[in-house]
Write a protein that holds these residues in place. Structure first.
Motif, PDB file in Angstrom:
ATOM      1  N   PRO A  82       0.803  -1.227   0.000  1.00  0.00           N
ATOM      2  CA  PRO A  82       0.000   0.000   0.000  1.00  0.00           C
ATOM      3  C   PRO A  82       0.838   1.281   0.000  1.00  0.00           C
ATOM      4  CG  PRO A  82      -0.926  -1.563   1.540  1.00  0.00           C
ATOM      5  CD  PRO A  82       0.380  -2.151   1.064  1.00  0.00           C
ATOM      6  N   ALA A  83       2.006   1.267   0.628  1.00  0.00           N
ATOM      7  CA  ALA A  83       2.866   2.462   0.635  1.00  0.00           C
ATOM      8  C   ALA A  83       3.308   2.816  -0.784  1.00  0.00           C
ATOM      9  CB  ALA A  83       4.077   2.234   1.538  1.00  0.00           C
ATOM     10  N   PHE A  84       3.499   1.815  -1.626  1.00  0.00           N
ATOM     11  CA  PHE A  84       3.836   2.048  -3.034  1.00  0.00           C
ATOM     12  C   PHE A  84       2.598   2.497  -3.802  1.00  0.00           C
ATOM     13  CE2 PHE A  84       4.010   0.365  -7.401  1.00  0.00           C
ATOM     14  CZ  PHE A  84       5.116   1.059  -7.880  1.00  0.00           C
ATOM     15  N   LEU A  85       1.469   1.808  -3.582  1.00  0.00           N
ATOM     16  CA  LEU A  85       0.245   2.114  -4.321  1.00  0.00           C
ATOM     17  C   LEU A  85      -0.284   3.512  -4.029  1.00  0.00           C
ATOM     18  CD1 LEU A  85      -1.550  -1.342  -4.085  1.00  0.00           C
ATOM     19  CD2 LEU A  85      -0.455  -0.305  -6.089  1.00  0.00           C
ATOM     20  N   GLU A  86       0.059   4.048  -2.877  1.00  0.00           N
ATOM     21  CA  GLU A  86      -0.338   5.426  -2.553  1.00  0.00           C
ATOM     22  C   GLU A  86       0.193   6.420  -3.590  1.00  0.00           C
ATOM     23  OE1 GLU A  86       0.319   8.658   1.050  1.00  0.00           O
ATOM     24  OE2 GLU A  86       0.889   6.577   1.345  1.00  0.00           O
ATOM     25  N   HIS A  87       1.271   6.060  -4.272  1.00  0.00           N
ATOM     26  CA  HIS A  87       1.892   6.924  -5.282  1.00  0.00           C
ATOM     27  C   HIS A  87       1.526   6.502  -6.702  1.00  0.00           C
ATOM     28  CE1 HIS A  87       4.144   8.796  -2.074  1.00  0.00           C
ATOM     29  NE2 HIS A  87       4.419   7.576  -1.630  1.00  0.00           N
ATOM     30  N   CYS A  88       0.550   5.607  -6.834  1.00  0.00           N
ATOM     31  CA  CYS A  88       0.096   5.118  -8.128  1.00  0.00           C
ATOM     32  C   CYS A  88      -1.257   5.728  -8.490  1.00  0.00           C
ATOM     33  CB  CYS A  88      -0.021   3.590  -8.109  1.00  0.00           C
ATOM     34  SG  CYS A  88       1.563   2.735  -7.958  1.00  0.00           S
TER      35      CYS A  88
END
Length: 156
Positions: free
Chosen positions: A68-74
């Motif tokens: 989720p920490a990555f997907l927050e920037h997607c």
């Protein structure tokens, strides 16, 4: 990095392929922080019936493959505004931004009472506003409406 319009046109192309394969004309992409297309899906109605929405398919795969920490920037880019189910899937996956071409309300005008798409009058803006995590939203894009509507006109 491409513009929202360029990514939306890619999502519309996925929607066209979805329709050509016997599914509903919807397409979605997951765009990574660097502008790469990480995932894409059309609608999978022929296999999954009413829950095989393009956005839910992408959100599910995204949640399985990324933190989720990555997907927050997607960014989820989709031809049509995510329904409440798909907005929820984006929210729970942790996707930070949603970009859509055609509004859910405009889609409802096209689909009417078709039992394969009994559109709910509940905007993704309302769904995301009810959450505890911010999701940025961009859409609709009126300059793409005619292009998107074309793929729905004789379908429903």
């Amino acid at each position: 990095m491409k513009s929202d319009i360029e990514y939306l046109r890619l999502a519309v192309e996925v929607a066209r392929r979805s329709r050509a394969s016997g599914n509903h004309p919807f397409g979605a992409l997951l765009i990574g922080p660097d502008g790469d297309v990480l995932l894409s899906s059309g609608n999978t109605y022929s296999q999954d019936r009413g829950v095989g929405h393009a956005e839910a398919n992408v959100a599910r795969a995204a949640a399985q493959q990324h933190d989720p920490a990555f997907l927050e920037h997607c960014t989820m880019v989709t031809s049509v505004e995510p329904c409440c189910m798909c907005a929820g899937a984006c929210y729970w996956a942790g996707i930070g931004t949603v970009v859509y071409g055609l509004s859910e309300r405009r889609l409802a005008e096209l689909t009417g009472d078709n039992p394969e798409n009994l559109t709910l009058d509940l905007s993704c803006h309302q769904v995301f506003a009810a959450g505890r995590r911010h999701v940025a939203i961009r859409g609709p894009f009126p300059e793409l409406e005619e292009e998107i509507v074309h793929d729905h006109m004789d379908f429903w």
